[in-house]
Design a protein around this motif. Structure first.
Motif, short mmCIF file in Angstrom:
data_model
loop_
_atom_site.label_atom_id
_atom_site.label_comp_id
_atom_site.label_asym_id
_atom_site.label_seq_id
_atom_site.Cartn_x
_atom_site.Cartn_y
_atom_site.Cartn_z
N HIS A 73 -14.77 27.38 30.45
CA HIS A 73 -14.70 26.44 31.41
C HIS A 73 -12.99 25.86 31.59
N THR A 74 -12.12 26.67 31.45
CA THR A 74 -10.58 26.34 31.54
C THR A 74 -10.02 27.36 32.51
N LYS A 75 -8.96 26.56 33.10
CA LYS A 75 -8.06 27.58 34.21
C LYS A 75 -7.60 28.64 33.40
N TYR A 77 -8.85 30.86 31.34
CA TYR A 77 -10.07 31.92 31.50
C TYR A 77 -9.93 32.52 32.98
N LEU A 78 -9.91 31.53 33.81
CA LEU A 78 -10.09 32.01 35.23
C LEU A 78 -8.82 32.63 35.78
N LYS A 79 -7.64 32.38 35.12
CA LYS A 79 -6.55 33.32 35.35
C LYS A 79 -6.69 34.74 35.02
#
Length: 86
Positions: A73-75, A77-79
């Motif tokens: 749920h962090t940026k 990970y999304l990157k």
């Protein structure tokens, strides 16, 4: 006396006995330091071999799962490429 219950003229109770011992004759710590406490500690120590390893395993498994969920749920990970697919 007119119906008042003065101390000493109170109602009587049958079948009620009260025993007491002088505070100077009491042994407060009798049985506190006995061999049973040592045996109890030894038995708990033996059982800890069967209880502590699974307890530690599941504790660290839960800790890992919480950290992994927080990472998802962090940026950061999304990157990543893996996170961009979602």
């Amino acid at each position: 006396m007119g119906g008042h219950a003065w101390f000493g003229n109170l109602s009587r109770m049958n079948g009620y006995y009260e025993h007491q011992i002088s505070p100077f004759q009491q042994n407060l710590f009798k049985g506190f330091f006995n061999p049973g406490a040592k045996k109890f500690a030894i038995r708990i120590g033996r059982l800890s071999v069967f209880i502590l390893p699974p307890l530690a395993f599941y504790y660290y498994l839960g800790d890992w799962a919480v950290k992994k969920n927080n990472y998802y749920h962090t940026k950061a990970y999304l990157k990543t490429q893996e996170g961009a697919e979602h």
